[in-house]
Design a protein around this motif. Structure first.
Motif, PDB file in Angstrom:
ATOM      1  N   ALA A 189       0.810  -1.225   0.000  1.00 41.13           N
ATOM      2  CA  ALA A 189       0.000   0.000   0.000  1.00 41.13           C
ATOM      3  C   ALA A 189       0.842   1.273   0.000  1.00 41.13           C
ATOM      4  CB  ALA A 189      -0.949  -0.012   1.204  1.00 41.13           C
ATOM      5  N   LEU A 190       2.165   1.141   0.090  1.00 44.83           N
ATOM      6  CA  LEU A 190       3.009   2.348   0.126  1.00 44.83           C
ATOM      7  C   LEU A 190       2.817   3.271  -1.083  1.00 44.83           C
ATOM      8  CD1 LEU A 190       6.473   1.344   1.659  1.00 44.83           C
ATOM      9  CD2 LEU A 190       4.871   3.070   2.513  1.00 44.83           C
ATOM     10  N   PRO A 191       2.729   2.707  -2.297  1.00 45.98           N
ATOM     11  CA  PRO A 191       2.486   3.601  -3.438  1.00 45.98           C
ATOM     12  C   PRO A 191       1.169   4.381  -3.314  1.00 45.98           C
ATOM     13  CG  PRO A 191       3.169   1.419  -4.199  1.00 45.98           C
ATOM     14  CD  PRO A 191       2.943   1.313  -2.724  1.00 45.98           C
ATOM     15  N   ASP A 192       0.161   3.761  -2.698  1.00 47.66           N
ATOM     16  CA  ASP A 192      -1.106   4.476  -2.458  1.00 47.66           C
ATOM     17  C   ASP A 192      -0.884   5.668  -1.532  1.00 47.66           C
ATOM     18  OD1 ASP A 192      -2.611   2.792  -4.000  1.00 47.66           O
ATOM     19  OD2 ASP A 192      -3.381   1.586  -2.328  1.00 47.66           O
ATOM     20  N   ALA A 193      -0.092   5.442  -0.480  1.00 48.09           N
ATOM     21  CA  ALA A 193       0.155   6.526   0.475  1.00 48.09           C
ATOM     22  C   ALA A 193       0.965   7.637  -0.184  1.00 48.09           C
ATOM     23  CB  ALA A 193       0.871   5.983   1.706  1.00 48.09           C
ATOM     24  N   ALA A 194       1.880   7.254  -1.067  1.00 49.64           N
ATOM     25  CA  ALA A 194       2.669   8.260  -1.787  1.00 49.64           C
ATOM     26  C   ALA A 194       1.763   9.069  -2.717  1.00 49.64           C
ATOM     27  CB  ALA A 194       3.773   7.570  -2.588  1.00 49.64           C
ATOM     28  N   ALA A 195       0.875   8.365  -3.426  1.00 45.95           N
ATOM     29  CA  ALA A 195      -0.046   9.049  -4.341  1.00 45.95           C
ATOM     30  C   ALA A 195      -0.990   9.970  -3.579  1.00 45.95           C
ATOM     31  CB  ALA A 195      -0.843   8.012  -5.142  1.00 45.95           C
ATOM     32  N   LEU A 196      -1.321   9.568  -2.370  1.00 46.19           N
ATOM     33  CA  LEU A 196      -2.218  10.399  -1.552  1.00 46.19           C
ATOM     34  C   LEU A 196      -1.574  11.753  -1.240  1.00 46.19           C
ATOM     35  CD1 LEU A 196      -4.790  10.787   0.176  1.00 46.19           C
ATOM     36  CD2 LEU A 196      -3.596   9.645   2.055  1.00 46.19           C
ATOM     37  N   ILE A 197      -0.273  11.729  -0.932  1.00 45.84           N
ATOM     38  CA  ILE A 197       0.413  13.006  -0.645  1.00 45.84           C
ATOM     39  C   ILE A 197       0.312  13.924  -1.864  1.00 45.84           C
ATOM     40  CG2 ILE A 197       2.622  14.121  -0.102  1.00 45.84           C
ATOM     41  CD1 ILE A 197       3.445  11.592   1.408  1.00 45.84           C
ATOM     42  N   SER A 198       0.632  13.385  -3.033  1.00 48.13           N
ATOM     43  CA  SER A 198       0.594  14.215  -4.245  1.00 48.13           C
ATOM     44  C   SER A 198      -0.822  14.730  -4.506  1.00 48.13           C
ATOM     45  CB  SER A 198       1.058  13.423  -5.465  1.00 48.13           C
ATOM     46  OG  SER A 198       2.244  12.751  -5.168  1.00 48.13           O
ATOM     47  N   TRP A 199      -1.805  13.862  -4.255  1.00 49.20           N
ATOM     48  CA  TRP A 199      -3.193  14.253  -4.527  1.00 49.20           C
ATOM     49  C   TRP A 199      -3.638  15.409  -3.634  1.00 49.20           C
ATOM     50  CZ3 TRP A 199      -8.110  12.881  -1.882  1.00 49.20           C
ATOM     51  CH2 TRP A 199      -9.239  13.260  -2.621  1.00 49.20           C
ATOM     52  N   VAL A 200      -3.434  15.280  -2.305  1.00 48.09           N
ATOM     53  CA  VAL A 200      -3.901  16.359  -1.424  1.00 48.09           C
ATOM     54  C   VAL A 200      -3.088  17.639  -1.652  1.00 48.09           C
ATOM     55  CG1 VAL A 200      -4.929  14.924   0.369  1.00 48.09           C
ATOM     56  CG2 VAL A 200      -2.529  15.565   0.553  1.00 48.09           C
ATOM     57  N   ALA A 201      -1.809  17.477  -2.043  1.00 47.22           N
ATOM     58  CA  ALA A 201      -0.995  18.672  -2.302  1.00 47.22           C
ATOM     59  C   ALA A 201      -1.477  19.405  -3.553  1.00 47.22           C
ATOM     60  CB  ALA A 201       0.473  18.279  -2.448  1.00 47.22           C
ATOM     61  N   SER A 202      -2.187  18.680  -4.431  1.00 50.71           N
ATOM     62  CA  SER A 202      -2.670  19.321  -5.660  1.00 50.71           C
ATOM     63  C   SER A 202      -4.080  19.893  -5.510  1.00 50.71           C
ATOM     64  CB  SER A 202      -2.656  18.304  -6.810  1.00 50.71           C
ATOM     65  OG  SER A 202      -3.705  17.365  -6.623  1.00 50.71           O
ATOM     66  N   LEU A 203      -4.695  19.709  -4.348  1.00 47.90           N
ATOM     67  CA  LEU A 203      -6.030  20.286  -4.132  1.00 47.90           C
ATOM     68  C   LEU A 203      -5.935  21.807  -4.137  1.00 47.90           C
ATOM     69  CD1 LEU A 203      -7.358  18.045  -1.192  1.00 47.90           C
ATOM     70  CD2 LEU A 203      -8.122  17.972  -3.570  1.00 47.90           C
ATOM     71  N   ASP A 204      -7.060  22.438  -4.439  1.00 45.66           N
ATOM     72  CA  ASP A 204      -7.081  23.895  -4.489  1.00 45.66           C
ATOM     73  C   ASP A 204      -7.224  24.443  -3.062  1.00 45.66           C
ATOM     74  OD1 ASP A 204      -7.206  26.478  -5.336  1.00 45.66           O
ATOM     75  OD2 ASP A 204      -9.322  26.378  -5.931  1.00 45.66           O
ATOM     76  N   LEU A 205      -6.089  24.520  -2.354  1.00 43.06           N
ATOM     77  CA  LEU A 205      -6.111  24.992  -0.971  1.00 43.06           C
ATOM     78  C   LEU A 205      -5.844  26.490  -0.977  1.00 43.06           C
ATOM     79  CD1 LEU A 205      -3.791  22.165   0.463  1.00 43.06           C
ATOM     80  CD2 LEU A 205      -6.293  22.202   0.496  1.00 43.06           C
ATOM     81  N   ALA A 206      -6.661  27.232  -0.234  1.00 49.45           N
ATOM     82  CA  ALA A 206      -6.482  28.689  -0.206  1.00 49.45           C
ATOM     83  C   ALA A 206      -5.061  29.025   0.240  1.00 49.45           C
ATOM     84  CB  ALA A 206      -7.497  29.313   0.748  1.00 49.45           C
ATOM     85  N   ASP A 207      -4.465  30.045  -0.368  1.00 48.11           N
ATOM     86  CA  ASP A 207      -3.119  30.456   0.010  1.00 48.11           C
ATOM     87  C   ASP A 207      -3.251  31.544   1.063  1.00 48.11           C
ATOM     88  OD1 ASP A 207      -0.476  30.993   0.222  1.00 48.11           O
ATOM     89  OD2 ASP A 207      -0.381  32.183  -1.628  1.00 48.11           O
ATOM     90  N   GLU A 208      -3.090  31.147   2.305  1.00 49.61           N
ATOM     91  CA  GLU A 208      -3.405  32.075   3.376  1.00 49.61           C
ATOM     92  C   GLU A 208      -2.389  31.933   4.500  1.00 49.61           C
ATOM     93  OE1 GLU A 208      -7.694  32.341   4.424  1.00 49.61           O
ATOM     94  OE2 GLU A 208      -6.897  31.878   6.399  1.00 49.61           O
ATOM     95  N   GLN A 209      -1.603  32.965   4.724  1.00 45.97           N
ATOM     96  CA  GLN A 209      -0.578  32.908   5.765  1.00 45.97           C
ATOM     97  C   GLN A 209      -1.121  33.497   7.057  1.00 45.97           C
ATOM     98  OE1 GLN A 209       2.574  31.547   4.819  1.00 45.97           O
ATOM     99  NE2 GLN A 209       1.354  31.082   2.998  1.00 45.97           N
ATOM    100  N   GLN A 210      -0.916  32.777   8.149  1.00 41.03           N
ATOM    101  CA  GLN A 210      -1.339  33.302   9.449  1.00 41.03           C
ATOM    102  C   GLN A 210      -0.204  33.138  10.448  1.00 41.03           C
ATOM    103  OE1 GLN A 210      -5.019  31.795  11.014  1.00 41.03           O
ATOM    104  NE2 GLN A 210      -6.097  31.932   9.060  1.00 41.03           N
ATOM    105  N   ASN A 211      -0.263  33.969  11.496  1.00 42.62           N
ATOM    106  CA  ASN A 211       0.720  33.820  12.561  1.00 42.62           C
ATOM    107  C   ASN A 211       0.141  32.990  13.688  1.00 42.62           C
ATOM    108  OD1 ASN A 211       3.191  35.060  11.933  1.00 42.62           O
ATOM    109  ND2 ASN A 211       2.124  37.039  11.946  1.00 42.62           N
ATOM    110  N   PHE A 212       0.819  31.906  14.006  1.00 42.00           N
ATOM    111  CA  PHE A 212       0.368  31.110  15.150  1.00 42.00           C
ATOM    112  C   PHE A 212       1.570  30.386  15.729  1.00 42.00           C
ATOM    113  CE2 PHE A 212      -0.421  28.770  11.182  1.00 42.00           C
ATOM    114  CZ  PHE A 212       0.313  27.608  11.380  1.00 42.00           C
ATOM    115  N   CYS A 213       1.368  29.869  16.925  1.00 34.99           N
ATOM    116  CA  CYS A 213       2.442  29.173  17.624  1.00 34.99           C
ATOM    117  C   CYS A 213       2.184  27.670  17.567  1.00 34.99           C
ATOM    118  CB  CYS A 213       2.470  29.661  19.074  1.00 34.99           C
ATOM    119  SG  CYS A 213       3.588  28.747  20.123  1.00 34.99           S
ATOM    120  N   SER A 214       3.117  26.916  16.968  1.00 36.71           N
ATOM    121  CA  SER A 214       2.987  25.461  16.887  1.00 36.71           C
ATOM    122  C   SER A 214       3.609  24.813  18.120  1.00 36.71           C
ATOM    123  CB  SER A 214       3.725  24.917  15.653  1.00 36.71           C
ATOM    124  OG  SER A 214       3.143  25.399  14.470  1.00 36.71           O
TER     125      SER A 214
END
Lengths: 432, 261
Positions: A189-214
């Protein structure tokens, strides 16, 4: 402008979150007047009902705080109790607990990405609805979720409220044939997990910078899952025993969950915070997939949380393979424990972030008092801060439906676990 | 099956959400389920329509606020069948332990701003407020139990009511008896089957999370626990835990000793 525009957004029941919460939002003249993430799930008083119980019962009782992350509760509890009884679990137990915990990360993150979060970014109301347009992606996600459940079951016999963990180790060691089978399932299943990273990284995520403490745990040699020290990107470096010196919990009128602050300010826990503070400890195989995407950590974009979850799924699978590859049966799956009186602390990284436990026992190992701080109550103040910032960025003059969806997307992005957050012991008896 | 799909709702009250996972952890079968029935309301999975009329309502969690009682009555009105899922909905769950605790002490010791929160003085299983058509036990219930009930109802037959004891499942699996062979205070002889005897399977004693079985001889088992050197408190905790409002376990626990001699 003299024309007054007032928007009242009420989301009486949030969909696709764990537990029950609501959102009240009033915008008047382009200004946010009220913004409450309202948590109304009734409190279940766990700390109180632990009092007087035997230490052996604790892992089974605290698991019931949350159906999605019972392993996290069990692991924070056994770590704390072992500290009191001065027991060091042997390396086999430590390694297998990590694998057990990896199963929960995989299960919980895959569930969140596919069933709870992704429909927001792709314009659907639910995962089954999304499966019409994205059948392969949804099936891949459900398969990964099942694999996480299999790993939990390997040690716990069932994946919700597993029964295998005990103070000192595990009741029984899994047999070698089953371990070998799971290792090959994970490898396949490792290739599935690798493909998942690429897939979510290609989603249209708003580009929004915020200041917070991790804030997360931090370990010198490994990506943090259990114990070690607390760190932040604002200079915190703290023993888990000293948590109460820096972090405070307080009650707000609109929530049955306590809010939390670090040096009087909101902070973030969870996968994005972990990755922001520990990304260099990830295996090279995971990092190289991440490098092939456009997303970089540390990140100040909260919407990168979904990418952080996918990255942690890949890491957790590699970690489980690494730790199970040369599996052999131990001499004993647990260490015998001699109870004694004392105070102990357990802190682990639940899928949603820091889960801090403190117990006091008497000389027979019975619980005198317990305190549990779950991740979602720690994130609550940050979520409200984020909704305000995100709506400002989107523009408060937008249509109500747009603002509403944006606010809901922000909330779901944290994967809030409201059942966890309302384990607490505040209660009013309203006798009618 | 009829031409139109059966309408199904999943509702939540006070709980850990673990029983809903019997649906959400189905893997790819979850998609088949959404295909075969119309999921009208299931907040955690997405569909929201609390007020709609449905054929089958699954209910998780116990009742603990005045609003809960109002809501469950509405659900009853709108549902052809109501099935409770899990220990909280069927037997109060762990949180029902507060019914027997010293509530006033609890409140005074912990309370900052009481007026913010409202809560009933008793945590109740669903059947205390409405007629329930079928009850599934277990903390948590599993996918096998849920699909069996759903299948039966869709086919118009009464679901099988599992009432056997965990001992029966345990023997069928050829586990070594935790009590007889190892002297562990196993709840198997009085606990309802359905889990697959998981605890004996990992080498420990059953802790009763599926609630009481039919004809459970709790007095005799309590006596046996005393012979195994459990003190009164420990015996009580064996019976009164995950199914806080299970009447059979509650009375065994409140007898304190459970001794019959």
């Amino acid at each position: 402008m003299t024309e007054k525009r007032e928007i009242r957004i009420k989301v009486p029941l949030l969909a696709r979150v764990e537990g029950e919460g609501a959102l009240d939002l009033v915008i008047s003249n382009n200004r946010i007047e009220t913004l409450n993430l309202r948590i109304f799930e009734p409190p279940r008083l766990f700390e109180k009902l632990l009092e007087g119980r035997e230490y052996q019962e604790v892992p089974d009782i605290v698991a019931r705080i949350c159906g999605i992350c019972p392993v996290a509760y069990q692991m924070s509890a056994v770590n704390a109790l072992e500290q009191i009884f001065n027991v060091q679990p042997d390396p086999w137990v430590h390694a297998m607990r990590r694998v057990f915990y990896c199963g929960e990360w995989i299960q919980s993150h895959a569930l969140h990405i596919h069933l709870l979060a992704a429909p927001d970014f792709l314009g659907f109301n639910s995962a089954p609805e999304m499966a019409g347009a994205y059948p392969d992606e949804v099936r891949r996600g459900l398969k990964l979720q099942s694999l996480g459940n299999d790993l939990i079951r390997l040690f716990g016999a069932r994946s919700v409220h597993p029964v295998g963990a005990r103070v000192g180790g595990f009741y029984r060691a899994p047999d070698q044939a089953r371990v070998a089978e799971l290792v090959s399932d994970l490898e396949r299943a490792l290739p599935d997990a690798a493909a998942l990273i690429s897939w979510v990284a290609s989603l249209d995520l708003a580009d929004e910078q915020q200041n917070f403490c991790s804030v997360s745990l931090r370990h010198d040699a490994e990506y943090p899952i259990m114990q070690s020290r607390l760190m932040s990107d604002h200079g915190l470096d703290l023993a888990i025993e000293d948590y109460e010196q820096k972090f405070t919990e307080f009650q707000v009128p609109h929530s049955t969950a306590l809010h939390s602050s670090l040096d009087d300010r909101p902070y973030l826990v969870g996968p994005l915070a972990r990755l922001n503070l520990n990304h260099e400890l990830l295996p090279e195989a995971t990092l190289s997939i991440l490098r092939s995407t456009a997303i970089r950590f540390p990140s100040k974009n909260m919407f990168h949380s979904i990418v952080a979850r996918a990255v942690e799924i890949h890491f957790a699978m590699l970690e489980a393979i690494r730790l199970l590859q040369h599996y052999s049966l131990p001499e004993a799956p647990y260490r015998d424990v001699k109870p004694r009186a004392g105070i102990g602390y357990g802190c682990t990284e639940a899928p949603r972030g820091l889960l801090w436990h403190k117990y006091e026992t008497d000389s027979n190992g019975r619980i005198i008092s317990a305190r549990i701080v779950p991740p979602t109550s720690q994130n609550q103040a940050r979520i409200e801060q984020d909704i305000a910032a995100s709506l400002q960025n989107a523009g408060l003059d937008q249509a109500e439906a747009v603002l509403r969806l944006r606010a809901e997307t922000v909330i779901r992005n944290y994967d809030p676990c409201i059942s966890c957050a309302t384990h607490f012991l505040r209660l009013k008896i309203d006798r009618h | 099956m009829s031409a139109t799909k059966a309408k199904v709702a999943v509702h939540k009250f006070s709980s850990c959400d673990g029983c809903q996972l019997a649906f959400l952890n189905m893997g790819e079968d979850l998609l088949a389920l959404f295909d075969q029935v119309d999921i009208i309301h299931f907040a955690e999975a997405g569909p929201l329509n609390r007020e709609a009329s449905v054929d089958i309502s699954f209910v998780e969690g116990s009742l603990s606020t005045p609003e809960d009682i109002h809501r469950i009555k509405k659900i009853r009105e709108k549902s052809r069948y109501v099935t409770t899922i899990g220990a909280c909905a069927t037997a109060g769950g762990l949180q029902a332990l507060r019914n027997v605790a010293q509530q006033d002490d609890w409140i005074q010791s912990v309370y900052a701003t009481p007026q913010y929160i409202s809560s009933l003085d008793q945590v109740m299983p669903i059947h205390e407020q409405i007629a329930v058509d079928f009850e599934l036990r277990g903390c948590p219930v599993n996918t096998r139990q849920i699909t069996a009930v759903l299948r039966s109802l869709l086919n118009g037959v009464t679901p099988v009511n599992e009432q056997d004891k965990v001992c029966m499942e345990c023997k069928r699996q050829h586990e070594v008896c935790a009590m007889v062979a190892r002297g562990l205070p196993c709840m198997g002889p009085v606990t309802r089957a359905g889990c697959g005897a998981l605890c004996p399977g990992v080498g420990r004693d059953c802790y009763g999370c599926y609630g009481s079985a039919e004809n459970a001889n709790t007095a005799s088992l309590g006596g046996r626990f005393h012979l195994l050197r459990l003190n009164q408190n420990q015996v009580r905790h064996r019976f009164v835990s995950f199914n806080g409002a299970d009447p059979v376990f509650a009375s065994a626990g409140s007898m304190g000793t459970g001794k019959n001699d």
